[in-house]
Design a protein around this motif. Structure first.
Motif, PDB file in Angstrom:
ATOM      1  N   GLY A 187      -0.166   6.487  -5.555  1.00  0.00           N
ATOM      2  CA  GLY A 187      -0.137   6.922  -4.151  1.00  0.00           C
ATOM      3  C   GLY A 187      -0.469   8.392  -3.953  1.00  0.00           C
ATOM      4  N   LYS A 188      -1.204   8.971  -4.887  1.00  0.00           N
ATOM      5  CA  LYS A 188      -1.512  10.409  -4.789  1.00  0.00           C
ATOM      6  C   LYS A 188      -2.336  10.733  -3.541  1.00  0.00           C
ATOM      7  CE  LYS A 188      -4.088  12.269  -7.985  1.00  0.00           C
ATOM      8  NZ  LYS A 188      -5.271  13.087  -7.867  1.00  0.00           N
ATOM      9  N   THR A 189      -3.359   9.912  -3.286  1.00  0.00           N
ATOM     10  CA  THR A 189      -4.203  10.172  -2.119  1.00  0.00           C
ATOM     11  C   THR A 189      -3.366  10.057  -0.850  1.00  0.00           C
ATOM     12  OG1 THR A 189      -5.942   9.089  -3.345  1.00  0.00           O
ATOM     13  CG2 THR A 189      -6.395   9.542  -1.042  1.00  0.00           C
ATOM     14  N   THR A 190      -2.545   9.027  -0.809  1.00  0.00           N
ATOM     15  CA  THR A 190      -1.700   8.803   0.359  1.00  0.00           C
ATOM     16  C   THR A 190      -0.739   9.975   0.550  1.00  0.00           C
ATOM     17  OG1 THR A 190      -1.803   6.478  -0.262  1.00  0.00           O
ATOM     18  CG2 THR A 190      -0.260   7.054   1.469  1.00  0.00           C
ATOM     19  N   ARG A 211      -9.773  11.626  -1.225  1.00  0.00           N
ATOM     20  CA  ARG A 211     -10.855  10.699  -1.536  1.00  0.00           C
ATOM     21  C   ARG A 211     -11.244   9.896  -0.290  1.00  0.00           C
ATOM     22  NH1 ARG A 211      -9.311   6.017  -3.746  1.00  0.00           N
ATOM     23  NH2 ARG A 211      -7.378   7.028  -4.309  1.00  0.00           N
ATOM     24  N   HIS A 235      -8.542   8.921 -11.568  1.00  0.00           N
ATOM     25  CA  HIS A 235      -8.905   7.528 -11.823  1.00  0.00           C
ATOM     26  C   HIS A 235      -9.798   7.464 -13.043  1.00  0.00           C
ATOM     27  CE1 HIS A 235      -7.121   7.256  -7.927  1.00  0.00           C
ATOM     28  NE2 HIS A 235      -7.157   5.957  -8.007  1.00  0.00           N
ATOM     29  N   ASN A 268       7.897   6.784  -5.390  1.00  0.00           N
ATOM     30  CA  ASN A 268       7.189   6.271  -4.207  1.00  0.00           C
ATOM     31  C   ASN A 268       7.301   4.746  -4.060  1.00  0.00           C
ATOM     32  OD1 ASN A 268       5.487   6.499  -1.965  1.00  0.00           O
ATOM     33  ND2 ASN A 268       3.614   6.269  -3.189  1.00  0.00           N
ATOM     34  N   LYS A 269       6.930   4.292  -2.900  1.00  0.00           N
ATOM     35  CA  LYS A 269       6.835   2.859  -2.571  1.00  0.00           C
ATOM     36  C   LYS A 269       8.196   2.165  -2.515  1.00  0.00           C
ATOM     37  CE  LYS A 269       2.197   2.576  -4.541  1.00  0.00           C
ATOM     38  NZ  LYS A 269       1.169   1.769  -5.139  1.00  0.00           N
ATOM     39  N   SER A 297       8.538   6.798   0.724  1.00  0.00           N
ATOM     40  CA  SER A 297       7.386   5.907   0.829  1.00  0.00           C
ATOM     41  C   SER A 297       6.266   6.700   1.491  1.00  0.00           C
ATOM     42  CB  SER A 297       7.745   4.678   1.670  1.00  0.00           C
ATOM     43  OG  SER A 297       6.569   4.001   2.045  1.00  0.00           O
ATOM     44  N   ALA A 298       5.325   7.107   0.674  1.00  0.00           N
ATOM     45  CA  ALA A 298       4.249   7.960   1.198  1.00  0.00           C
ATOM     46  C   ALA A 298       3.480   7.239   2.294  1.00  0.00           C
ATOM     47  CB  ALA A 298       3.314   8.378   0.069  1.00  0.00           C
ATOM     48  N   ASP A 308      -3.190   4.778  -8.543  1.00  0.00           N
ATOM     49  CA  ASP A 308      -2.532   3.834  -7.637  1.00  0.00           C
ATOM     50  C   ASP A 308      -1.069   4.122  -7.338  1.00  0.00           C
ATOM     51  OD1 ASP A 308      -4.610   2.363  -6.816  1.00  0.00           O
ATOM     52  OD2 ASP A 308      -4.406   0.796  -8.336  1.00  0.00           O
ATOM     53  N   ASP A 356       9.499   1.037  -0.038  1.00  0.00           N
ATOM     54  CA  ASP A 356       9.436  -0.050   0.937  1.00  0.00           C
ATOM     55  C   ASP A 356       9.107  -1.379   0.259  1.00  0.00           C
ATOM     56  OD1 ASP A 356       6.914   1.239   0.371  1.00  0.00           O
ATOM     57  OD2 ASP A 356       6.024  -0.135   1.824  1.00  0.00           O
ATOM     58  N   LYS A 406     -11.729   7.064   1.899  1.00  0.00           N
ATOM     59  CA  LYS A 406     -11.129   5.726   1.950  1.00  0.00           C
ATOM     60  C   LYS A 406     -11.547   5.121   3.263  1.00  0.00           C
ATOM     61  CE  LYS A 406      -7.710   4.675  -1.098  1.00  0.00           C
ATOM     62  NZ  LYS A 406      -6.506   3.894  -1.268  1.00  0.00           N
TER      63      LYS A 406
HETATM   64  P1  G4P Z   1      -3.847   7.038  -5.903  1.00  0.00           P
HETATM   65  O1  G4P Z   1      -4.558   8.100  -5.131  1.00  0.00           O
HETATM   66  O2  G4P Z   1      -2.665   7.541  -6.666  1.00  0.00           O
HETATM   67  O3  G4P Z   1      -4.695   6.171  -6.722  1.00  0.00           O
HETATM   68  O4  G4P Z   1      -3.174   6.046  -4.863  1.00  0.00           O
HETATM   69  P2  G4P Z   1      -3.498   5.737  -3.347  1.00  0.00           P
HETATM   70  O5  G4P Z   1      -2.925   6.785  -2.483  1.00  0.00           O
HETATM   71  O6  G4P Z   1      -4.921   5.347  -3.189  1.00  0.00           O
HETATM   72  O7  G4P Z   1      -2.564   4.472  -3.190  1.00  0.00           O
HETATM   73  C1  G4P Z   1      -2.743   3.286  -3.953  1.00  0.00           C
HETATM   74  C2  G4P Z   1      -2.271   2.102  -3.165  1.00  0.00           C
HETATM   75  O8  G4P Z   1      -0.867   2.207  -2.955  1.00  0.00           O
HETATM   76  C3  G4P Z   1      -2.903   2.031  -1.784  1.00  0.00           C
HETATM   77  O9  G4P Z   1      -3.053   0.670  -1.464  1.00  0.00           O
HETATM   78  C4  G4P Z   1      -1.849   2.634  -0.898  1.00  0.00           C
HETATM   79  O10 G4P Z   1      -1.930   2.202   0.433  1.00  0.00           O
HETATM   80  C5  G4P Z   1      -0.589   2.143  -1.577  1.00  0.00           C
HETATM   81  N1  G4P Z   1       0.585   2.970  -1.267  1.00  0.00           N
HETATM   82  C6  G4P Z   1       0.701   4.314  -1.296  1.00  0.00           C
HETATM   83  N2  G4P Z   1       1.936   4.689  -0.945  1.00  0.00           N
HETATM   84  C7  G4P Z   1       2.624   3.555  -0.681  1.00  0.00           C
HETATM   85  C8  G4P Z   1       3.953   3.280  -0.235  1.00  0.00           C
HETATM   86  O11 G4P Z   1       4.763   4.161  -0.003  1.00  0.00           O
HETATM   87  N3  G4P Z   1       4.275   1.970  -0.101  1.00  0.00           N
HETATM   88  C9  G4P Z   1       3.416   0.961  -0.325  1.00  0.00           C
HETATM   89  N4  G4P Z   1       3.836  -0.280  -0.142  1.00  0.00           N
HETATM   90  N5  G4P Z   1       2.156   1.184  -0.725  1.00  0.00           N
HETATM   91  C10 G4P Z   1       1.765   2.451  -0.896  1.00  0.00           C
HETATM   92  P3  G4P Z   1      -4.455  -0.070  -1.539  1.00  0.00           P
HETATM   93  O12 G4P Z   1      -4.204  -1.440  -1.068  1.00  0.00           O
HETATM   94  O13 G4P Z   1      -5.030   0.133  -2.896  1.00  0.00           O
HETATM   95  O14 G4P Z   1      -5.357   0.750  -0.583  1.00  0.00           O
HETATM   96  P4  G4P Z   1      -5.367   0.763   1.015  1.00  0.00           P
HETATM   97  O15 G4P Z   1      -6.213  -0.360   1.363  1.00  0.00           O
HETATM   98  O16 G4P Z   1      -3.946   0.622   1.468  1.00  0.00           O
HETATM   99  O17 G4P Z   1      -5.938   2.097   1.364  1.00  0.00           O
END
Ligand code: G4P
Length: 520
Positions: free
Chosen positions: A25-28, A47, A92, A142-143, A249-250, A23, A145, A49
């Motif tokens: 944000g690796k996939t992102t 993955r 995961h 990351n994140k 912020s990925a 979680d 925002d 999604k």
């Molecule tokens: P993972 O592969 O490391 O497990 O992480 P993944 O990219 O699936 O990201 C986990 C959750 O974090 C996702 O939300 C994703 O949208 C969110 N996320 C990734 N980067 C950022 C960021 O820069 N800012 C914010 N605010 N969120 C971020 P989710 O609700 O679990 O999935 P989805 O419905 O958005 O796809």
């Protein structure tokens, strides 16, 4: 030495893996990286999604059922003249020894951290493996925002929890709703944050640069940056002692391009690796490579095995004859392909840093095997990592004992599970060890579907394993205690299982003649 062309190919390669906790944000981040480099070869690392991107490594029924990607794979893409190999590290529930092994094929790691959560357990474990290998580690926080922790605090945590010094390459201005962007140290400019809407989150986003630093918030960021981390020192970065840190912020595709630009500049190209014959330069003339992952039955129609090889030196060409270090025999590499599954693309050549899939119908390639042209060489083995979950495995139908043994041996060789013997019991009642619990299910499923053997898995309460060296009499003494269990690995080395750190610590303190290790 290689030709100038080959040197050029090596110099432009960057092979890395992303380490993170689920979680973060690796996939992102992976998806965004692919936006910048037109992915030339995709290997199911992303993955599935909400169906936007169906992973092509979903070859196993069990993966499909669960909608997750179990297999480790690699992505290859071009970016600004660089050829990037991004190794996917399952993270995961599918966290397994493969995740660790993949790091042995990487030249650098990107540690992805959620700004609100800081260093989390899985990141820490993976970091330790990188550390052990002296890999350069880049950090992407990351994140931004969202409201997260104070950046100084996060850097402090890297130092305290992981023991690595940091060097911020950028610095955030504000956070959460007040996030304004990042100050880029190198260009002395601010990259202004634009919240991306649904539409442009999927496109390349040009960062807006502003040079004027007059605003008080910018000044404040600069002052904090003065206090943060260490000065940049390329030698310390390459030695894995100093981590360049980036903020972004990925999801909003912010800071990713900045990161990638700096990363290709700083991260190392493939270099020398240690073998039993000394260091072998990536630029040396003769081809060498080693197997870091084996996967069986990737294609249900063909029931084949695929060994994943990292090219370490020389040039790999299709159909070349190589020597197999362990079997001491010639081997022809006829069907090399760039990954993956249904979409296999036969490759003609590959250079150090590249990952090549080899179809291995005869089952002669194992994790840790070295292939080479010229002299027989063996690279330092892929270490065995200490599993954390253990179970007894019972063959339900005693008449299937033979198939059971065969499946057990093959899945062990493939690295799906570790198999241990109980002292004085022999092979009758094996104990399985895994790094991630899902491996038990995969093992059980595959024994049934591929070998027709039904097994029962009974979890044990131990969660620590250590290899032990020292006088046998002393080893016997600790085996008498009730808070551990003595077993042995496939080479007959003494191994102990403990229920908790406390039990282990007590023994370490009271038996100084014994040496305990986590990795073999
Ligand atoms: P993972 O592969 O490391 O497990 O992480 P993944 O990219 O699936 O990201 C986990 C959750 O974090 C996702 O939300 C994703 O949208 C969110 N996320 C990734 N980067 C950022 C960021 O820069 N800012 C914010 N605010 N969120 C971020 P989710 O609700 O679990 O999935 P989805 O419905 O958005 O796809």
């Amino acid at each position: 030495m290689q030709s100038a062309d080959q040197i050029k190919e090596i110099t432009r390669r960057r092979t890395f893996a992303i380490i993170s906790h689920p979680d973060a944000g690796k996939t992102t981040l992976t998806e965004k990286l692919l936006l910048y480099g037109g992915a030339i070869r995709q290997a199911g690392a992303v993955r599935a999604k909400t169906n936007q991107k169906h992973t092509t490594s979903d070859w196993m029924e069990i993966e499909k059922q669960r909608g997750i990607s179990i297999s480790t794979s690699a992505l290859q893409f071009e970016y600004k003249g660089f050829r990037i190999n991004l190794l996917d590290t399952p993270g995961h529930k599918d966290f397994s020894e493969d995740t660790y092994r993949t790091l042995t094929a990487a030249d650098a790691a990107v540690m992805l951290i959620d700004a609100a959560k800081g260093v989390e357990p899985q990141t820490r474990k993976l970091f330790e493996v990188c550390r052990m290998r002296g890999l350069p580690i880049f950090t992407f926080i990351n994140k931004l925002d969202r409201n997260g922790r104070d950046p100084l605090d996060l850097l402090d945590e890297l130092e305290k929890v992981l023991g690595i010094r940091s060097c911020p390459m950028s610095w955030p201005i504000g956070m959460g709703a007040d996030f304004r962007g990042v100050y880029d140290r190198q260009s002395n400019q601010v990259l202004l944050f634009q919240k991306s809407g649904e539409a442009n989150a999927k496109t390349k986003l040009e960062s807006i640069r502003v040079s004027g630093m007059d605003e008080p918030v910018f000044q404040e960021a600069l002052e904090l940056l003065e206090l943060a981390g260490d000065p940049f020192d390329i030698n310390r970065v390459l030695a894995g002692q100093l981590s360049p840190v980036f903020f972004g912020s990925a999801m909003n595709n912010f800071g990713v391009e900045h990161f990638l630009d700096r990363f290709i500049e700083i991260a190392p190209s493939p270099s020398a690796r240690l073998s039993d014959k000394g260091k072998i330069e990536a630029s040396s003339e003769n081809f060498t490579g080693f197997i870091f992952k084996v996967q069986a039955n990737m294609n249900p129609l063909h029931r084949d095995r695929v060994a994943f090889m990292r090219v370490c030196s020389g040039k790999f060409t299709r159909g070349m004859g190589v020597k197999h270090s362990r079997l001491k025999k010639e081997f022809k590499l006829n069907k090399p392909f760039h990954l993956f599954a249904q979409e296999r693309e036969i490759i003609e050549e590959a250079f150090p840093g590249d990952i090549v899939g080899l179809i291995d119908t005869s089952g002669e390639l194992r994790i840790g095997d070295t292939l080479s042209v010229g002299a027989l060489v063996t690279y330092q083995g892929v270490p065995q990592f200490s599993p954390e979950f253990f179970a007894n495995v019972i063959c339900v139908d005693p008449l299937k004992r033979k198939q059971f043994q065969k499946g057990l041996d093959q899945l062990r060789e493939e690295g799906v599970v570790q198999v241990y013997r109980q002292k004085y019991v022999g092979d009758q009642a094996p104990i399985l060890g895994v790094v991630g619990v899902l491996q038990f299910e995969i093992f059980q499923y595959r024994l049934l579907s591929e070998y027709g053997v039904d097994v029962r898995i009974e979890r044990l309460s131990y969660n620590l394993l250590r290899w032990v060296e020292g006088p046998e009499a002393e080893i016997e003494k600790i085996a008498m205690r009730s808070d551990n269990r003595r077993i042995e690995d496939r080479d007959g080395c003494a191994v102990f299982l403990f229920e908790n750190e406390w039990a282990l610590d007590w023994i370490i303190k009271n038996h100084p003649a014994l040496k305990f290790s986590k990795i073999k």
